[in-house]
Structure formats: structure tokens, C-alpha cells
Design an enzyme around this catalytic site. Structure first.
Site, mmCIF file in Angstrom:
data_model
loop_
_atom_site.group_PDB
_atom_site.id
_atom_site.type_symbol
_atom_site.label_atom_id
_atom_site.label_comp_id
_atom_site.label_asym_id
_atom_site.label_seq_id
_atom_site.Cartn_x
_atom_site.Cartn_y
_atom_site.Cartn_z
ATOM 1 N N HIS A 129 -40.711 106.214 -13.374
ATOM 2 C CA HIS A 129 -41.124 105.151 -12.444
ATOM 3 C C HIS A 129 -39.912 104.600 -11.699
ATOM 4 O O HIS A 129 -39.913 104.457 -10.470
ATOM 5 C CB HIS A 129 -41.773 103.995 -13.211
ATOM 6 C CG HIS A 129 -43.132 104.270 -13.751
ATOM 7 N ND1 HIS A 129 -44.167 104.748 -12.984
ATOM 8 C CD2 HIS A 129 -43.652 104.096 -15.003
ATOM 9 C CE1 HIS A 129 -45.252 104.871 -13.732
ATOM 10 N NE2 HIS A 129 -44.959 104.486 -14.963
ATOM 11 N N ASP A 142 -48.379 106.208 -12.663
ATOM 12 C CA ASP A 142 -49.117 106.600 -13.861
ATOM 13 C C ASP A 142 -50.261 107.546 -13.523
ATOM 14 O O ASP A 142 -50.899 107.438 -12.472
ATOM 15 C CB ASP A 142 -49.675 105.361 -14.565
ATOM 16 C CG ASP A 142 -48.590 104.527 -15.207
ATOM 17 O OD1 ASP A 142 -47.650 105.122 -15.772
ATOM 18 O OD2 ASP A 142 -48.665 103.285 -15.147
ATOM 19 N N HIS A 173 -40.726 108.069 -19.584
ATOM 20 C CA HIS A 173 -41.889 107.685 -18.770
ATOM 21 C C HIS A 173 -41.507 106.568 -17.793
ATOM 22 O O HIS A 173 -41.785 106.647 -16.586
ATOM 23 C CB HIS A 173 -43.014 107.228 -19.698
ATOM 24 C CG HIS A 173 -44.237 106.718 -19.004
ATOM 25 N ND1 HIS A 173 -45.369 107.464 -18.823
ATOM 26 C CD2 HIS A 173 -44.496 105.517 -18.435
ATOM 27 C CE1 HIS A 173 -46.272 106.748 -18.177
ATOM 28 N NE2 HIS A 173 -45.766 105.557 -17.937
ATOM 29 N N GLU A 174 -40.856 105.526 -18.321
ATOM 30 C CA GLU A 174 -40.452 104.406 -17.458
ATOM 31 C C GLU A 174 -39.333 104.813 -16.504
ATOM 32 O O GLU A 174 -39.275 104.348 -15.363
ATOM 33 C CB GLU A 174 -40.016 103.216 -18.315
ATOM 34 C CG GLU A 174 -41.073 102.691 -19.271
ATOM 35 C CD GLU A 174 -42.374 102.333 -18.585
ATOM 36 O OE1 GLU A 174 -42.365 101.983 -17.396
ATOM 37 O OE2 GLU A 174 -43.430 102.427 -19.249
#
Length: 902
Positions: free
Chosen positions: A154, A161, A150-151
């Protein structure tokens, strides 16, 4: 074969020396994970990091159609950790690491710092040691490997998000929906009371949406595999939302920042890896586990390689001495080792590696700095001599540093020796002290994790002092690093006055360094309490033309005023540095850089400055950037944190602005920051990161997770403060002599509201050229269909904008209007905006704003969640069955009664 060809061929062989993350075939390499020096040794932390990356590699492989995985990662541990199994670090450093393990600023929630627009790489991922060591967080956020992916999305691909803490619910098709992707994610809605019990969500009559205490509880078992940017904690979720399932109406950051595009679309069409990802074929079998190196950087080992060729005669050799003195006296830390080498026709060692263990050692090194200059500029001789000196302590130069200063072109062929210097494993920072300095300086810094800084030799610029002051190598503990409070110069023949604000986060080792050009001036420095320091309290060095005040103890907090009087027309500069006043309170710091280190003018350049204290954003500050080209042109820009123009997010402590007045050649970057009329404060705004989940629905029953750990911090007032920071220099190569004409910047903060039958639009005004000047006109269109407006703006319905006169860039704009028909209750409309400059160049379409007309009814509208719909369906079926049974029973009774009556 000429030397340039040899250089290019060698350069191709050195691609592995590059300090950035790379995607080699299907595997990511050069992934640096750095542990802050504030973190105490815990060998389990290394195992947890390895476990997270290994698990994350498997999740990444599944998430992107089996195309990529994590192949190699390096873990950089602090110098105070002890083990025989740590290798020596090469160019890895905490400051350059894209994944940081550090103590928390505001809780243990993982997050990623993102500066730039959608699709652009982020700055770093921040995990706390507690998050990695405490398995309770797995229940709160999901498996660490999934959270890492998830990170990573980014950081590497610039997506955002798909949940929203600010707008967790929205209206769609007369229903209330949870902000999510995909809409196939099912769950229920409840409020959690103070006692931990559940109650139905209440509806706010003003918005017709659930009140702020309402939470979405997802079902533990789902029938969809997306999306990792919404809930990586769900077992079924394993990939990113694609175009066909993307919830483009959800009011989340992904839609707001990325033009309502799916995360999959951004990754494969706009990210740094887009070309490689589209061409890669899926792996035929699961990838191997990542390989790891654990490396350690000990105390700094630095060699100053200084140019003493003929072109350095006069003021340049003096400025070099002044700046190097400042570095040795105030910047380089205790226990570091320093060597000094000079080069001209030959190379000489003025000092072998010497450990800085006292002020006496510092002053002895300062006495050895060169005072005269003559001869040619044999850079390779200096570079090779410096490397030889660095080898004297342990036989290699791995992780050691070179600070290489020159003001001209090489007499010898630096292209022949720079590749071997890069391959040595040393970090090379290069200072170009004139516009004619060799271009290889940029390449050496870029490929070794060093800094490249152009410094003008104009005395009032103070740029060489600033350059040396910026040559720190952070370990993550900013309490032990110098902070530059002020750096300013002027040419005066009377008074040179100013104020330096010392805030309560700094005060130790505070020094005022005044440099004069011709004759010794009168100097008065007044503390906040009124104590006046004069020359009798200061140290003077006539040969250096420098006067220094070292404030004893911890400098008072407040405004320090300096007054310097000269009767001679001369250049004067003042440089003020300090360090943290408390070992447990990091100081306010400023970091600045450009979005490009080199530009051909086709892509807009952006100036960034991050103002923070222990990862907490400092907002409402007054931030100005000065950009000075080697041709002498100077431009100042006020940087803004308003979420408009070049600035990606409002209130995150990152101040940004487009730089449009680019000229050919190298330019320097300097930023000055101060408290703006007492309005500056700390912000608790969170960055992009994995969401905390309050609980799950299991077999129709909500099971609550443990509460999110509370965050307790000692509040610190910002107060008056000043800071200056120098960023790496950049180079522009235009095809012509004038900068390109850019259209107005894309409007990114358009919002819409429907009040009865009136539409109110709000946005921040763009400029004539990006966010500079004033646009000529606006074009506003609306539609019932978001996709149509986004993909075919010109086909939207036109709004009359004749009455709008655009304001100066950065101003707040509003426009209200009525449509040609009454807006029905439950209607959702979409709005877009373009602006135009005097040359009729149009901006990109703004973010698409949406607004719904929802009139409060006698009963609140239903909440659209599958669990509740299923309940309604079951109840309905039961009622229908009961009615049918009743009818059948009545019919049978009536028939029987009729037969009896017969």
C-alpha cells in the site's frame, strides 16, 4: 571549475542525506519507523519491530521474484525512553516517518493511510503497540512479516486491497463468488450466530446475494500462492496476483482504483519503483538480515537565523519581529533551547542557546530580536554562525534545527556552503520572505527533512506569522502542540469583524494576536457566554504594533466574536492559537500539502488537506485552500471529500482538488476549515489494511478464530470549530507563460444498475479542465467483455448521449437507457465513460462499472465455493453409485426370477 559545478558535484555526494525511502540496488534503505511519545517505554517493542521487519524482508524477497529486501531501517524512540544504547537522531522525525507506532484510534488493526491515486505512494503505515506485543493478533491477521509486506505494498507501490468489507460477494457466471484474488482461493460460507455456532448463509431476496452476516472461511491449506493483498494470513500465500490469475471482476478497491489491473502489474508498471524493479536481476542467494539503528530525539534545539540586510528595512524587519515573537511566545515548547543569529554584511549572535523554562525567558529572548536592517546579504556567514551556536551544547548539530529566513539573493555564494550544512545532520527549515529569495533554500529544506515556505510581505496575507506557526516538530502527542484556529487579514477603515469557533478538543493557552499597520484600533472580543474583553484585558506593544489577549484558564467552547474598529485605512490581522483542553483527548488537527513540491506543468497538481482527531477522519467539513503566487495572483479552491476528481476516497477525511491555475514561480498554500452547517462529524471508515480472518476450514471443518477485539471509545461531538493550516510552498517552472490545457478529469465513481431492461448509470460530473468548470459532452460505451472495454474503449457498443447536458464539476449525474435487446437473467454487462472539453480533449476512460441482472427464483442460487462444490460432487457420485447398485440388483433379481419360472 565554477561554483555551480562544485555545488552539483557536492550535491551528488549527498544523496545519502535524502529523507525519503530509497531502493539502492536490491535493498530498501532509509526506512524510518517512529514510536509516538504517547507510548510508554517497553524495550520488547523494539525487538518486536526488528522481528517484524526481518521476517518481512524474507517474505518481500520471495514475493517479488527474489529481487528486493529490507536492507536498513531506523527506529526513532520517544525522548522519555531511557537507554545508553540509543544514538542521537539526525533528520528523523515522527512527522516524516512513513511507519508509525502509535496508540489506536479505532482498534488495533494495521492499516495504511493512502491519499492519492493507484500507483502513488501512501502517507504512512500505522501499527499499534498492542498489535506488535500481543501474539494473539498473529492468529487473527497472519504473520507480522507478511502483514508488513501487505502494508508496504500500500505504502510504497500504491496498490489496494483485494478483499472487500462492503461487497464481500458478487455474481459471476450464474454463481455467487467471494470477492478475492485469486479465484483459486477455496473456502466455505457460513453465518456465525451470537452463540458462536455456524449456520448456512441466507440469501437477500433484493440482491440475490448472501446477507451481511455471511462470512467467507478460507481453507487453511490452499493450492495457490496468491495473493498477499487478499489474505496474507494463509500459509501458502507468498506473492501478488499476476495478470494471468487476476480476478478482474471482483468488486474490490484494487479493481475499482486501478482500472481492474493486477497488483503485480501496478507494482512493475506504475509504482515509484517500476523502472528499478524491471531492470533488477534476482539475487543469487538469500539476502542478509536488515541492519537497524535505534535513535532518539530529545528536547528541541533551535537556532533562528534572521536576515537583517538592507532589503529588510521598513515593514519587513517589523514583520520578522512580529512573527518571531509569536513563535517564541506561543509556538516553541517549554524546555526547548533557542539561539538567535542575524546576518547581513557580518553575522552576529544575539543569544546563545537558551533553555525556555519560563515566560520570563521567552520575553527576554523576544527583547533581543533585531529591530534595524542594513548591509549586504552574506548567507553563508549566517548559516555557519548558526551551526557554530548549535554545537555549543554537545559539540555537534545532529537532530538540531535551523530556521533560516531571508528576503533576497545571497551576496556571497550560498551554493558553496549549503551542502556542508545539509551534511551536518541538522534539520533546516527555510523561509523565503520575497520572490527574489535564493533557490538553494528549497534544496536545503528538501534534503534535511525541513520545511520550505514562501511568505508574501503583503501585510494582510499574515503569511509570515503562519509560516512561523507551522514550524513545529511533532512527537506524535498533539495534546502538547499549538493549534492555529484562525489567521485572517484585511485592509479596513471602519470595522473588522469575525467569529472564531473554539471546540471542546481545545481551549488551553488560547491567545488572540492582533497586528495593526498604522494606529492602535479599538478591540472587543466576546466569549460565547457574553463576557467582553477590551484593551484593558490585553497586553499592548506599540513598537511591535501588536495587541494580545491571553484567555485565562481554559477558553469556553463555542463561538468567540471579535470586533476591531479603526478610523484609519490600515491593514489588520488576527491570529488565534490554542492547545488541547484535556491531556487525554488530542485536538482536531489539519495537515495540508501539494502532491508535488515542484512542477513543470506536465502532471496535474493536487491540493490535499487531512482533517482528523486522533487518526479519526473528520468528514463533511467546509474546507477551502488559498494559493498565492509570488506574482500576487490569489486562487481559492473548495476541497472535497467526495471520492471524485482528485479525491481518491469518499468520507476518509482527506479533502482534495486539482489546482489548474498554476503560474511560474513560488506559491504559498493555506487551508481554512470549519464545521459546515453543523454537518461535520467523525467517521469510523477504515483505511487500507490487512483483513481480520474469522476462521479457517481445516479438513472440512470450520475452526473459528477468537473474535476481533471490541473497540470502545468515548464519543466526542465535533461541534463548531475552525482551523487554519499552512503547507509547504511549491514552485512551478513552465516552458511557456500560460498553464497547460488539461482535459476533464477521469471519472472514478461510475456505478451501474440493471432494473428489468433499463440500465441506470451514476457518476460525479468532471470539469472542463480536470475538476474545474463544466465538460462539453459524454461518451458512454458498454460491452460483455471487461478487458475489451478497458483496453479498446472505442470498440465498445455506443450509448446515445444526445440527451445528456453535462453539469458543473462535482454535481451528481445520472443517465438511464434501454439496450436494443431484452437483457436475459444472469447477464453481466460492463460500462465505461469518457468526457470531452471544448477543445475536444478527452478524459481517460472511467472506472469500468459492472451490473448483473439477477431475478430471484423459487430457490436461491448456489454459492460458488470449492468446498461446497466438492460436497455436491461427492453426494452426486454416491447417488449415482446407489442408483447403479439398485439397477444391478433389480436386474439380477429379475434374471433369477426368470430362471426360476423356466
Amino acid at each position: 571549475m565554477d561554483s555551480r559545478t562544485v555545488f552539483v558535484l557536492l550535491w551528488m555526494l549527498l544523496s545519502s542525506i535524502s529523507t525519503g525511502i530509497k531502493l539502492e540496488k536490491n535493498g530498501y534503505v532509509d526506512v524510518i519507523i517512529a514510536i509516538s511519545s504517547k507510548v510508554p517505554q517497553d524495550d520488547k517493542l523494539i525487538d518486536k519491530i526488528k522481528g517484524m521487519v526481518t521476517e518481512g524482508s524474507d517474505y518481500l524477497y520471495e514475493a517479488l521474484d527474489k529481487k528486493v529486501y529490507f536492507k536498513e531501517a531506523t527506529i526513532l524512540v520517544p525522548s522519555h525512553w531511557s537507554s545508553k544504547n540509543f544514538s542521537k537522531a539526525r533528520t528523523e522525525s515522527f512527522e516524516k516517518a512513513r511507519i508509525r507506532i502509535d496508540n489506536p484510534a479505532h482498534g488495533d488493526e494495521p492499516y495504511t493511510k493512502q491519499y492519492d491515486k493507484c500507483g502513488a505512494e501512501g502517507e504512512y503505515i500505522h501499527f499499534t503497540p498492542e498489535y506488535l506485543l500481543n501474539d494473539t493478533f498473529i492468529q487473527l491477521y497472519g504473520p507480522r512479516g507478511k502483514v508488513f509486506v501487505h502494508e508496504w505494498a500500500h505504502l510504497r507501490w500504491g496498490v489496494y486491497d483485494e478483499y472487500s468489507k462492503e461487497k464481500p460477494f458478487y455474481h459471476s457466471n450464474h454463481r455467487i463468488e467471494a470477492t478475492r484474488c485469486s479465484k483459486k482461493i477455496e473456502g466455505q460460507f457460513y453465518e456465525v450466530t451470537a452463540g458462536g455456532s455456524l449456520q448456512p448463509c441466507r440469501i437477500d431476496p433484493l440482491t440475490s446475494l448472501p446477507t451481511e452476516k455471511c462470512e467467507f472461511f478460507p481453507n487453511r491449506n490452499q493450492n495457490t500462492d496468491s495473493s498477499l493483498m487478499f489474505l496474507p494470513s494463509l500459509d501458502s500465500v507468498s506473492t501478488f496476483c499476476r495478470k494471468n490469475e487476476h480476478n478482474y471482476k471482483a468488486p474490490n478497491l484494487q479493481n475499482e482504483k486501478c482500472d481492474n489491473k493486477a497488483t503485480w502489474t501496478v507494482i512493475f508498471e506504475e509504482s515509484v519503483d517500476k523502472d528499478t524493479l524491471r531492470s533488477l536481476k534476482p539475487l543469487q542467494s538469500p539476502p542478509p538480515s536488515p541492519s537497524f539503528k535505534v535513535v532518539q530525539r530529545m528536547q528541541r534545539v533551535v537556532c533562528l537565523i534572521l536576515d537583517v540586510s538592507g532589503s529588510m528595512q521598513g515593514s519587513r524587519i517589523l514583520q520578522q519581529r512580529q512573527a518571531a515573537t509569536h513563535f517564541l511566545r506561543n509556538i516553541i515548547e517549554n524546555q526547548a533551547s533557542v539561539a538567535i543569529v542575524t546576518f547581513s554584511t557580518t553575522a552576529s549572535t544575539l543569544s546563545p542557546l537558551t533553555t525556555i523554562d519560563s515566560d520570563t525567558t521567552r520575553e527576554n529572548l523576544i527583547k533581543l530580536l533585531p529591530k534595524v536592517a542594513s548591509g549586504s546579504t552574506n548567507m553563508c556567514l549566517g548559516l555557519n554562525r548558526g551551526l557554530q551556536e548549535l554545537q555549543q551544547d554537545n559539540g555537534d548539530v545532529l537532530g538540531d534545527e535551523i530556521i533560516f529566513l531571508t528576503d533576497g539573493q545571497a551576496t556571497d555564494n550560498i551554493n558553496a556552503c549549503s551542502p556542508s550544512a545539509i551534511q551536518s545532520g541538522a534539520i533546516i527549515s527555510t523561509l523565503a520572505f520575497s520572490k527574489s529569495a535564493a533557490t538553494a533554500l528549497t534544496e536545503m529544506a528538501e534534503h534535511t527533512g525541513g520545511k520550505f515556505i514562501y511568505a508574501s510581505d503583503v501585510l494582510t496575507s499574515n503569511q509570515l506569522m503562519d509560516a512561523f506557526a507551522s514550524l513545529t516538530l511533532s512527537t506524535g502527542d498533539y495534546t502538547n502542540e499549538p493549534v492555529q484556529l484562525e489567521s485572517v487579514g484585511a485592509r479596513k477603515s471602519d470595522w473588522f469583524n469575525g467569529t472564531v469557533s473554539v471546540d471542546q478538543t481545545v481551549g488551553n493557552k488560547t491567545s488572540f494576536v492582533i497586528i495593526y499597520e498604522i494606529s492602535f484600533p479599538s478591540i472587543y472580543i466576546q466569549s460565547p457566554s457574553g463576557l467582553i474583553y477590551t484593551q484593558t484585558n490585553m497586553s499592548q506593544d506599540g513598537s511591535l504594533k501588536t495587541v494580545t489577549l491571553n484567555v485565562p484558564g481554559t477558553a469556553e467552547s463555542g463561538d468567540w466574536k471579535y470586533s476591531i474598529r479603526t478610523t484609519t485605512n490600515q491593514a489588520l490581522t488576527i491570529t488565534v492559537t490554542s492547545q488541547a483542553s484535556r491531556a487525554d483527548v488530542p485536538p482536531i488537527i489539519v495537515k495540508t500539502h501539494m502532491n508535488q513540491q515542484s512542477s513543470d506543468g506536465t502532471k496535474p497538481m493536487i491540493v490535499f488537506a487531512e482533517v482528523s482527531q486522533n487518526y479519526r477522519p473528520v468528514i463533511n467539513a467546509d474546507v477551502w485552500a488559498t494559493l498565492e503566487s509570488e506574482t500576487g495572483s490569489v486562487h481559492t479552491l473548495q476541497l472535497l471529500d467526495n471520492g471524485a476528481g482528485a479525491d481518491a476516497s469518499q468520507g476518509d477525511g482527506i479533502y482534495s482538488r486539482y489546482f489548474t491555475q498554476i503560474v511560474n514561480g513560488r506559491s504559498s498554500l493555506k487551508v481554512r476549515v470549519k464545521n459546515q452547517d453543523g454537518q461535520t462529524r467523525f467517521s469510523d471508515q477504515k483505511n487500507s489494511g490487512a483483513p481480520y480472518i474469522p476462521g479457517y476450514v481445516v479438513n472440512g471443518v470450520v475452526q473459528l478464530n477468537p473474535p476481533k477485539p471490541p473497540v470502545s471509545e468515548e464519543p466526542i461531538e465535533v461541534g463548531s470549530f475552525t482551523r487554519t493550516a499552512t503547507g509547504e510552498s511549491f514552485e512551478v517552472t513552465l516552458s511557456g507563460t500560460t498553464p497547460p490545457n488539461f482535459p476533464p478529469n477521469k471519472i472514478t465513481d461510475l456505478s451501474a444498475e440493471i432494473q428489468e431492461d433499463t440500465v441506470l448509470l451514476s457518476w460525479t460530473a468532471p470539469g472542463e479542465d480536470l475538476d474545474q468548470g463544466t465538460a462539453k459532452a459524454y461518451e458512454i460505451r458498454w460491452s460483455f467483455d471487461l478487458d475489451m472495454l478497458r483496453e479498446s474503449f472505442s470498440n465498445g457498443h455506443v450509448v446515445n448521449t444526445a440527451a445528456i447536458s453535462p453539469q458543473k464539476a462535482g454535481s451528481a449525474e445520472q443517465h438511464s437507457f434501454n439496450l436494443s435487446f431484452p437483457i436475459q437473467n444472469g447477464t453481466t454487462l460492463f460500462f465505461g465513460l469518457k468526457s470531452e472539453d471544448k477543445l475536444n480533449a478527452k478524459s481517460e476512460t472511467s472506472n469500468i462499472a459492472q451490473a448483473s441482472k439477477i431475478l430471484p427464483g423459487p430457490k436461491p442460487p448456489g454459492i460458488s465455493n470449492p468446498g461446497m462444490n466438492l460436497t455436491v460432487l461427492v453426494i452426486s457420485l454416491c447417488v449415482v453409485a446407489m442408483v447403479i447398485c439398485f439397477i444391478v440388483a433389480v436386474t439380477i433379481w429379475a434374471v433369477k426370477r426368470k430362471k426360476l419360472s423356466v
